[in-house]
Enzyme design. Structure first.
Site, short mmCIF file in Angstrom:
data_model
loop_
_atom_site.label_atom_id
_atom_site.label_comp_id
_atom_site.label_asym_id
_atom_site.label_seq_id
_atom_site.Cartn_x
_atom_site.Cartn_y
_atom_site.Cartn_z
N ARG A 111 4.49 8.35 -0.67
CA ARG A 111 4.62 9.84 -1.19
C ARG A 111 4.87 9.89 -2.74
O ARG A 111 5.78 9.14 -3.06
CB ARG A 111 5.68 10.56 -0.20
CG ARG A 111 5.04 10.65 1.11
CD ARG A 111 4.18 11.72 1.31
NE ARG A 111 3.63 12.15 2.61
CZ ARG A 111 2.55 11.63 3.03
NH1 ARG A 111 1.73 10.88 2.45
NH2 ARG A 111 2.18 12.01 4.17
N HIS A 145 -5.16 9.65 -4.01
CA HIS A 145 -4.63 10.03 -2.70
C HIS A 145 -5.62 9.68 -1.65
O HIS A 145 -6.05 10.11 -0.77
CB HIS A 145 -4.11 11.33 -2.61
CG HIS A 145 -2.95 11.28 -1.38
ND1 HIS A 145 -2.00 12.25 -1.60
CD2 HIS A 145 -2.94 10.96 -0.35
CE1 HIS A 145 -1.14 12.14 -0.53
NE2 HIS A 145 -1.87 11.13 0.52
#
Length: 198
Positions: free
Chosen positions: A113, A161
């Site tokens: 994250r 991502h």
């Protein structure tokens, strides 16, 4: 390979001294389903792998450390791979204090994250040489702004991502299997502990 890429851009034909497996220690932060698999796979290639998690885990062939053994885990680590869940305790964990405890010239891989990373501390660690390079797949704000300094740093590899893309068909099959098991009163896996946040 990052060093050879830099040499290629300079059109320099130069061999670099290879790292030994014993001295190229890879540390995995987070030993859940993903972290355990990554650690085991890397160890199967002969790398020296150690793992750290909130509670001590037992994984064959992997030196594991608990939350209280964080400093011991970081020592001698050449590559740090972050696979931690996002919780209040893990926000900002990739910071100058952590970087300073790694082996000089270490590498960072963050595929967990964006809020784990203190961006200014990463840039400072790269400038000082404490970190040699970083591969970042997650960011505080996504998509990453075109003006963000990370795009301009040759030591930082940016990916959008993509480290754990969910395949809809596979995910639906998993969900259906879990629902059927739940309805049949069978044990199911992957249940989130709401108190822990993962």
């Amino acid at each position: 390979m990052d060093e050879y890429q830099a040499l290629q851009e300079q059109r320099r034909w130069q061999s670099l001294e290879p790292h030994s497996y014993e001295n190229f220690v890879i540390g995995i932060m987070g030993l859940g389903v993903l972290g355990s698999k990554v650690a085991q796979r890397l160890a199967s290639f002969g790398f020296s792998v150690k793992g750290w998690s909130r509670s001590k885990k037992e994984i064959a062939g992997i030196a594991t450390y608990s939350q209280q053994q964080f400093a011991d885990f970081l020592q001698q680590t050449r590559v740090i791979v972050n696979l931690l869940p996002s919780t209040p305790d893990t926000q900002g964990i990739l910071n100058k204090t952590l970087f300073a405890q790694l082996k000089q010239g270490a590498y960072l891989i963050n595929v967990a994250r964006g809020e784990h990373l203190v961006e200014e501390d990463l840039l400072e660690a790269l400038d000082s040489g404490q970190l040699k390079a970083a591969t970042l797949d997650v960011f505080l704000q996504e998509p990453l702004s075109k003006q963000h300094v990370f795009w301009q740093r040759p030591e930082i590899t940016v990916t959008p991502h993509i480290s754990a893309i969910t395949l809809p068909q596979v995910a639906m099959e998993q969900i259906c299997r879990q629902l059927k098991a739940f309805q049949a009163g069978e044990a199911i896996s992957g249940v989130v502990n709401m108190a822990r946040g993962y």
